[in-house]
Motif scaffolding. Structure first.
Motif, short mmCIF file in Angstrom:
data_model
loop_
_atom_site.label_atom_id
_atom_site.label_comp_id
_atom_site.label_asym_id
_atom_site.label_seq_id
_atom_site.Cartn_x
_atom_site.Cartn_y
_atom_site.Cartn_z
N UNK A 36 -5.06 4.44 11.76
CA UNK A 36 -4.12 4.77 10.68
C UNK A 36 -2.68 4.55 11.13
N UNK A 37 -2.37 4.89 12.37
CA UNK A 37 -1.03 4.65 12.89
C UNK A 37 -0.72 3.16 12.97
N UNK A 38 -1.67 2.37 13.41
CA UNK A 38 -1.47 0.93 13.53
C UNK A 38 -1.25 0.30 12.16
N UNK A 39 -1.94 0.79 11.14
CA UNK A 39 -1.88 0.20 9.79
C UNK A 39 -0.92 0.92 8.85
N UNK A 40 -0.06 1.77 9.37
CA UNK A 40 0.79 2.58 8.50
C UNK A 40 1.77 1.76 7.68
N UNK A 41 2.09 0.52 8.10
CA UNK A 41 3.05 -0.29 7.34
C UNK A 41 2.43 -0.90 6.08
N UNK A 42 1.10 -0.92 5.97
CA UNK A 42 0.44 -1.38 4.75
C UNK A 42 0.38 -0.19 3.80
N UNK A 43 1.19 -0.24 2.75
CA UNK A 43 1.30 0.89 1.83
C UNK A 43 0.18 0.85 0.80
N UNK A 44 -0.29 2.02 0.41
CA UNK A 44 -1.41 2.16 -0.51
C UNK A 44 -0.96 3.01 -1.70
N UNK A 45 -1.21 2.49 -2.92
CA UNK A 45 -0.80 3.19 -4.14
C UNK A 45 -1.96 3.21 -5.14
N UNK A 46 -2.06 4.30 -5.88
CA UNK A 46 -3.08 4.37 -6.93
C UNK A 46 -2.54 3.85 -8.27
N UNK A 47 -1.23 3.63 -8.37
CA UNK A 47 -0.64 3.12 -9.61
C UNK A 47 -1.18 1.73 -9.91
N UNK A 114 -2.00 -10.97 4.75
CA UNK A 114 -0.54 -11.01 4.77
C UNK A 114 0.12 -10.06 3.79
N UNK A 115 -0.64 -9.14 3.24
CA UNK A 115 -0.12 -8.21 2.23
C UNK A 115 0.65 -7.07 2.87
N UNK A 116 1.60 -6.56 2.12
CA UNK A 116 2.39 -5.42 2.59
C UNK A 116 2.03 -4.14 1.85
N UNK A 117 1.36 -4.28 0.71
CA UNK A 117 0.98 -3.10 -0.07
C UNK A 117 -0.26 -3.39 -0.90
N UNK A 118 -0.92 -2.30 -1.27
CA UNK A 118 -2.13 -2.40 -2.08
C UNK A 118 -1.95 -1.48 -3.28
N UNK A 119 -2.11 -2.04 -4.48
CA UNK A 119 -1.98 -1.26 -5.70
C UNK A 119 -3.33 -1.10 -6.37
N UNK A 120 -3.38 -0.14 -7.28
CA UNK A 120 -4.57 0.15 -8.07
C UNK A 120 -5.76 0.46 -7.16
N UNK A 121 -5.51 1.25 -6.12
CA UNK A 121 -6.56 1.59 -5.15
C UNK A 121 -7.53 2.60 -5.76
N UNK A 122 -8.78 2.33 -5.56
CA UNK A 122 -9.84 3.21 -6.02
C UNK A 122 -10.80 3.44 -4.86
N UNK A 144 -16.57 3.11 -0.61
CA UNK A 144 -15.94 1.82 -0.89
C UNK A 144 -14.53 2.08 -1.38
N UNK A 145 -13.56 1.48 -0.70
CA UNK A 145 -12.16 1.53 -1.14
C UNK A 145 -11.79 0.10 -1.53
N UNK A 146 -11.16 -0.06 -2.68
CA UNK A 146 -10.76 -1.39 -3.11
C UNK A 146 -9.46 -1.32 -3.89
N UNK A 147 -8.76 -2.43 -3.92
CA UNK A 147 -7.49 -2.48 -4.62
C UNK A 147 -6.96 -3.90 -4.62
N UNK A 148 -5.76 -4.05 -5.17
CA UNK A 148 -5.09 -5.36 -5.25
C UNK A 148 -4.03 -5.43 -4.17
N UNK A 149 -4.24 -6.32 -3.21
CA UNK A 149 -3.29 -6.50 -2.11
C UNK A 149 -2.23 -7.49 -2.56
N UNK A 150 -0.97 -7.13 -2.36
CA UNK A 150 0.15 -7.97 -2.80
C UNK A 150 0.86 -8.55 -1.58
#
Length: 156
Positions: A36-47, A114-122, A144-150
């Motif tokens: 989690x510390x290594x991947x903290x720069x990849x932001x995760x949002x439920x929006x 190469x994504x910096x954030x993931x939206x619509x995470x479920x 299962x976690x999935x979302x749209x990586x931007x």
């Protein structure tokens, strides 16, 4: 006397399994924290929608999944607790580990794209069990976690 020896052997094996099971679970929690510390720069949002003021080069579906099985001691602890009711803390750690591992795997897939954030995470779970007339059911849960990586249009 033979019965006492058999009981002692069984008790010793149960204690040994409990100790090694707890150690494995604690090791997994430490590994999760490091990842989690290594991947903290990849932001995760439920929006559902990303910020309108940012441009993205691409959007990709990313998925992370894991199956976590209960151990024999969690089953015993949960069975005893269910007799009197209340929180099944033995399963709470199993569920926490599963959710966190699935999110980590999803974030790893996003980072590789190469994504910096993931939206619509479920996050979804499914119970997996196997039983027959001669054995107790084995409980395992799939997470299962999935979302749209931007992927940003420009790299910082």
């Amino acid at each position: 006397m033979e019965l006492i020896i058999q009981f002692g052997v069984i008790a010793f094996l149960l204690l040994l399994g409990l100790v090694f099971g707890r150690a494995a679970e604690q090791r997994h929690f430490r590994e999760l924290k490091q990842k989690e510390l290594i991947l903290r720069e990849v932001l995760v949002f439920s929006e559902k929608h990303p910020p309108a003021d940012q441009e993205f080069r691409s959007a990709n579906l990313v998925v992370g999944s894991v199956v976590i099985a209960e151990d024999y001691f969690k089953r015993i602890a949960a069975s005893l607790k269910s007799l009197v009711g209340g929180r099944l803390t033995a399963y709470e750690s199993l569920m926490d580990r599963g959710r966190r591992e699935a999110i980590i795997r999803m974030k790893q897939a996003a980072r590789e794209a190469g994504a910096s954030m993931i939206f619509n995470v479920r996050i979804e779970t499914a119970r997996l069990s196997e039983s027959d007339s001669n054995r107790q059911a084995l409980f395992a849960a799939e997470f299962i976690a999935y979302g749209t990586a931007l992927v940003p249009a420009t790299r910082p």
